[in-house]
Design a protein around this motif. Structure first.
Motif, PDB file in Angstrom:
ATOM      1  N   LYS A  34       0.840  -1.140   0.053  1.00 50.42           N
ATOM      2  CA  LYS A  34      -0.093  -0.030  -0.069  1.00 50.42           C
ATOM      3  C   LYS A  34       0.732   1.128  -0.119  1.00 50.42           C
ATOM      4  O   LYS A  34       0.539   2.285  -0.896  1.00 50.42           O
ATOM      5  N   GLU A  35       2.017   1.487   0.912  1.00 50.25           N
ATOM      6  CA  GLU A  35       2.767   2.360   1.105  1.00 50.25           C
ATOM      7  C   GLU A  35       3.354   2.788  -0.221  1.00 50.25           C
ATOM      8  O   GLU A  35       3.563   3.893  -0.804  1.00 50.25           O
ATOM      9  N   ALA A  36       3.766   1.584  -0.934  1.00 53.21           N
ATOM     10  CA  ALA A  36       4.539   1.839  -2.284  1.00 53.21           C
ATOM     11  C   ALA A  36       3.889   2.204  -3.277  1.00 53.21           C
ATOM     12  O   ALA A  36       4.070   3.246  -4.089  1.00 53.21           O
ATOM     13  N   PHE A  37       2.265   1.801  -3.284  1.00 52.19           N
ATOM     14  CA  PHE A  37       1.459   2.359  -4.305  1.00 52.19           C
ATOM     15  C   PHE A  37       1.358   3.689  -4.114  1.00 52.19           C
ATOM     16  O   PHE A  37       1.218   4.363  -5.218  1.00 52.19           O
ATOM     17  N   ARG A  38       1.046   4.163  -2.975  1.00 50.85           N
ATOM     18  CA  ARG A  38       0.568   5.586  -2.579  1.00 50.85           C
ATOM     19  C   ARG A  38       1.508   6.356  -3.080  1.00 50.85           C
ATOM     20  O   ARG A  38       1.516   7.520  -3.813  1.00 50.85           O
ATOM     21  N   ALA A  39       2.717   6.070  -2.628  1.00 51.41           N
ATOM     22  CA  ALA A  39       4.114   7.092  -2.954  1.00 51.41           C
ATOM     23  C   ALA A  39       4.384   6.969  -4.569  1.00 51.41           C
ATOM     24  O   ALA A  39       4.414   8.179  -5.154  1.00 51.41           O
ATOM     25  N   GLU A  40       4.100   5.991  -5.286  1.00 50.27           N
ATOM     26  CA  GLU A  40       4.523   5.803  -6.483  1.00 50.27           C
ATOM     27  C   GLU A  40       3.459   6.631  -7.467  1.00 50.27           C
ATOM     28  O   GLU A  40       3.495   7.275  -8.413  1.00 50.27           O
ATOM     29  N   PHE A  41       2.095   6.363  -6.925  1.00 48.71           N
ATOM     30  CA  PHE A  41       0.988   7.067  -7.703  1.00 48.71           C
ATOM     31  C   PHE A  41       0.899   8.615  -7.501  1.00 48.71           C
ATOM     32  O   PHE A  41       0.579   9.392  -8.300  1.00 48.71           O
ATOM     33  N   ARG A  42       1.546   8.963  -6.267  1.00 52.36           N
ATOM     34  CA  ARG A  42       1.615  10.542  -6.101  1.00 52.36           C
ATOM     35  C   ARG A  42       2.569  10.944  -6.819  1.00 52.36           C
ATOM     36  O   ARG A  42       2.352  12.141  -7.617  1.00 52.36           O
ATOM     37  N   ALA A  43       3.730  10.302  -7.102  1.00 48.44           N
ATOM     38  CA  ALA A  43       4.901  10.869  -7.780  1.00 48.44           C
ATOM     39  C   ALA A  43       4.481  10.817  -9.294  1.00 48.44           C
ATOM     40  O   ALA A  43       4.913  11.822 -10.070  1.00 48.44           O
ATOM     41  N   LEU A  44       3.680   9.889  -9.750  1.00 49.51           N
ATOM     42  CA  LEU A  44       3.314   9.833 -11.043  1.00 49.51           C
ATOM     43  C   LEU A  44       2.273  11.053 -11.398  1.00 49.51           C
ATOM     44  O   LEU A  44       2.276  11.403 -12.673  1.00 49.51           O
ATOM     45  N   THR A  45       1.286  11.078 -10.621  1.00 50.18           N
ATOM     46  CA  THR A  45       0.141  12.148 -10.926  1.00 50.18           C
ATOM     47  C   THR A  45      -0.029  13.322 -10.026  1.00 50.18           C
ATOM     48  O   THR A  45      -0.813  14.416 -10.456  1.00 50.18           O
ATOM     49  N   GLY A  46       0.829  13.642  -9.012  1.00 53.87           N
ATOM     50  CA  GLY A  46       0.832  14.568  -8.386  1.00 53.87           C
ATOM     51  C   GLY A  46      -0.256  14.674  -7.254  1.00 53.87           C
ATOM     52  O   GLY A  46      -0.536  15.717  -6.626  1.00 53.87           O
ATOM     53  N   THR A  47      -1.300  13.597  -7.066  1.00 51.74           N
ATOM     54  CA  THR A  47      -2.581  13.723  -6.007  1.00 51.74           C
ATOM     55  C   THR A  47      -2.076  12.713  -5.084  1.00 51.74           C
ATOM     56  O   THR A  47      -1.435  11.778  -5.231  1.00 51.74           O
ATOM     57  N   GLU A  48      -2.669  13.319  -3.822  1.00 49.90           N
ATOM     58  CA  GLU A  48      -2.660  12.410  -2.706  1.00 49.90           C
ATOM     59  C   GLU A  48      -3.648  11.067  -2.928  1.00 49.90           C
ATOM     60  O   GLU A  48      -4.553  11.081  -3.430  1.00 49.90           O
ATOM     61  N   VAL A  49      -3.079  10.006  -2.079  1.00 52.37           N
ATOM     62  CA  VAL A  49      -4.105   8.998  -2.180  1.00 52.37           C
ATOM     63  C   VAL A  49      -4.441   8.449  -0.529  1.00 52.37           C
ATOM     64  O   VAL A  49      -3.674   7.981   0.243  1.00 52.37           O
ATOM     65  N   PRO A  50      -5.826   8.624  -0.506  1.00 49.71           N
ATOM     66  CA  PRO A  50      -6.422   8.411   0.779  1.00 49.71           C
ATOM     67  C   PRO A  50      -6.570   6.857   0.938  1.00 49.71           C
ATOM     68  O   PRO A  50      -6.312   6.171  -0.069  1.00 49.71           O
ATOM     69  N   GLU A  51      -6.640   6.576   2.217  1.00 52.94           N
ATOM     70  CA  GLU A  51      -6.805   4.899   2.504  1.00 52.94           C
ATOM     71  C   GLU A  51      -7.558   4.932   3.616  1.00 52.94           C
ATOM     72  O   GLU A  51      -8.133   5.720   4.266  1.00 52.94           O
ATOM     73  N   ALA A  52      -8.172   3.589   3.380  1.00 51.40           N
ATOM     74  CA  ALA A  52      -9.346   3.194   4.616  1.00 51.40           C
ATOM     75  C   ALA A  52      -8.495   1.677   5.062  1.00 51.40           C
ATOM     76  O   ALA A  52      -8.696   0.620   4.389  1.00 51.40           O
ATOM     77  N   ARG A  53      -7.841   1.809   6.335  1.00 49.93           N
ATOM     78  CA  ARG A  53      -7.284   0.806   6.717  1.00 49.93           C
ATOM     79  C   ARG A  53      -7.787   0.036   8.090  1.00 49.93           C
ATOM     80  O   ARG A  53      -8.517   0.915   9.098  1.00 49.93           O
ATOM     81  N   PHE A  54      -7.616  -1.199   8.075  1.00 48.97           N
ATOM     82  CA  PHE A  54      -8.606  -1.800   9.225  1.00 48.97           C
ATOM     83  C   PHE A  54      -7.603  -2.950  10.135  1.00 48.97           C
ATOM     84  O   PHE A  54      -6.915  -3.464   9.289  1.00 48.97           O
ATOM     85  N   GLU A  55      -7.606  -2.717  11.242  1.00 52.37           N
ATOM     86  CA  GLU A  55      -7.019  -3.908  12.027  1.00 52.37           C
ATOM     87  C   GLU A  55      -7.494  -5.152  12.288  1.00 52.37           C
ATOM     88  O   GLU A  55      -7.914  -5.566  13.182  1.00 52.37           O
ATOM     89  N   SER A  56      -7.754  -5.671  11.068  1.00 51.59           N
ATOM     90  CA  SER A  56      -8.545  -7.089  11.161  1.00 51.59           C
ATOM     91  C   SER A  56      -7.943  -7.955   9.866  1.00 51.59           C
ATOM     92  O   SER A  56      -7.355  -7.215   8.997  1.00 51.59           O
ATOM     93  N   GLU A  57      -8.340  -9.339   9.731  1.00 52.65           N
ATOM     94  CA  GLU A  57      -8.110 -10.042   8.542  1.00 52.65           C
ATOM     95  C   GLU A  57      -9.042  -9.527   7.279  1.00 52.65           C
ATOM     96  O   GLU A  57     -10.216  -8.875   7.463  1.00 52.65           O
TER      97      GLU A  57
END
Length: 325
Positions: free
Chosen positions: A190-213
């Protein structure tokens, strides 16, 4: 064995020989011993045999979750290869907590397995110490590292995340978001996706993360959170697993959103159901069957040839594009 010998009319030594290496007795004698075993229900003492042969014919297999299809399909191919060579696996579920894995490793090593398979490459210091001291083949799967304990078969999770981001940006998506569980490998993707997408498009990537399986519920709740509280509208959603991605598809459909017109979805794992969701799910494929089989064959090679230099094998991944993105 003494009783089996009396029934079969042979010595206890002959029974022992037949059990440890059937080729050392004649076919007729072997049949007599096998008939006596069948008549009595005798089960050989594997622990006693292991003391003499220094082989238990057991291979420990530790996975984070026995219900996760990602691991179960890999373990299936691993176990099939093991059985074909006269081994059985001893399976435990140890979750994603390094302390739980450490306790499981200690318990399994006390049973004197001939080898051990672990998921991941990040272990506690004491786990590494125990495994290095055990002197048995150890194979780490589903990840790669420059410092394996012994054998390592997997792929780079950060590179998988970057590849997904490049795919999304290349497909023309200007906005992206992430939904997923919190196991450490999913977090690295996820972190690699967010950083790469931000670098390619200049837009931030929001997330919904859950502490479960991973679950369908996480996918539905994750997309709901992105739409209702994060201001996410149109774009692509990168998910930690196909199960989560399926939940995102369901939530989007329940809201009347067009897929991929409004919400595009990328999963991970390319499970068997991925082509049959509506619409069919774009996903990242890792050949789990080949991974399990390769790990088993590497263990056999270690057992036959003895210790040699650590081996790291990158099995790679590929993006399977379907109608969801």
């Amino acid at each position: 064995m003494e009783m089996i010998g009396r029934i079969a009319g042979v010595s206890q030594v002959t029974v022992s020989r037949a059990l440890s290496d059937p080729s050392k007795v004649s076919p007729a004698t072997l049949r007599k011993i096998q008939d006596a075993i069948a008549a009595t229900g005798f089960v050989p003492n594997a622990l006693a045999g292991a003391l003499a042969s220094r082989r238990s014919r057991l291979v420990s297999t530790l996975v984070p979750s026995i219900t996760n299809l990602t691991y179960s399909s890999m373990v299936k191919s691993f176990a099939q290869e093991m059985r074909a060579q006269g081994y059985q696996i001893m399976l435990s579920e140890c979750g994603f907590d390094p302390a739980e894995e450490e306790a499981a490793v200690m318990t399994h090593l006390s049973r004197r397995p001939d080898a051990m398979l672990l998921v991941g490459t990040r272990h506690s210091a004491n786990t590494r110490k125990m495994l290095l001291a055990a002197g048995i083949p150890v194979v780490e799967v589903w990840d790669i590292t420059d410092t394996p304990i012994d054998l390592c078969f997997g792929f780079s999770h950060p590179e998988a995340g970057k590849a997904a981001a490049r795919f999304a940006a290349g497909a023309g998506y200007a906005r992206a978001a992430c939904v997923g569980a919190s196991d450490e490998r999913a977090l690295r993707r996820k972190e690699a996706f967010r950083a790469e997408f931000r670098a390619l498009t200049g837009t931030e990537v929001p997330e919904a993360r859950f502490e479960s399986e991973a679950s369908l519920g996480i996918g539905r709740a994750g997309l709901a959170r992105l739409l209702d509280t994060e201001g996410f509208e149109k774009g692509v959603v990168f998910c930690s697993s196909d199960l989560v991605a399926h939940g995102v598809l369901l939530e989007a459909a329940s809201r009347g959103l067009a897929i991929p017109g409004d919400i595009a979805v990328i999963g991970f794992g390319d499970q068997g159901f991925a082509p049959d969701t509506f619409p069919p799910l774009t996903s990242m494929r890792v050949d789990r069957g080949a991974l399990g089989a390769s790990a088993a064959r590497a263990i056999f090679d270690r057992l036959d040839r003895g210790h040699s230099a650590p081996i790291v094998t990158d099995i790679g991944f590929e993006i399977i594009r379907r109608e969801s993105a």
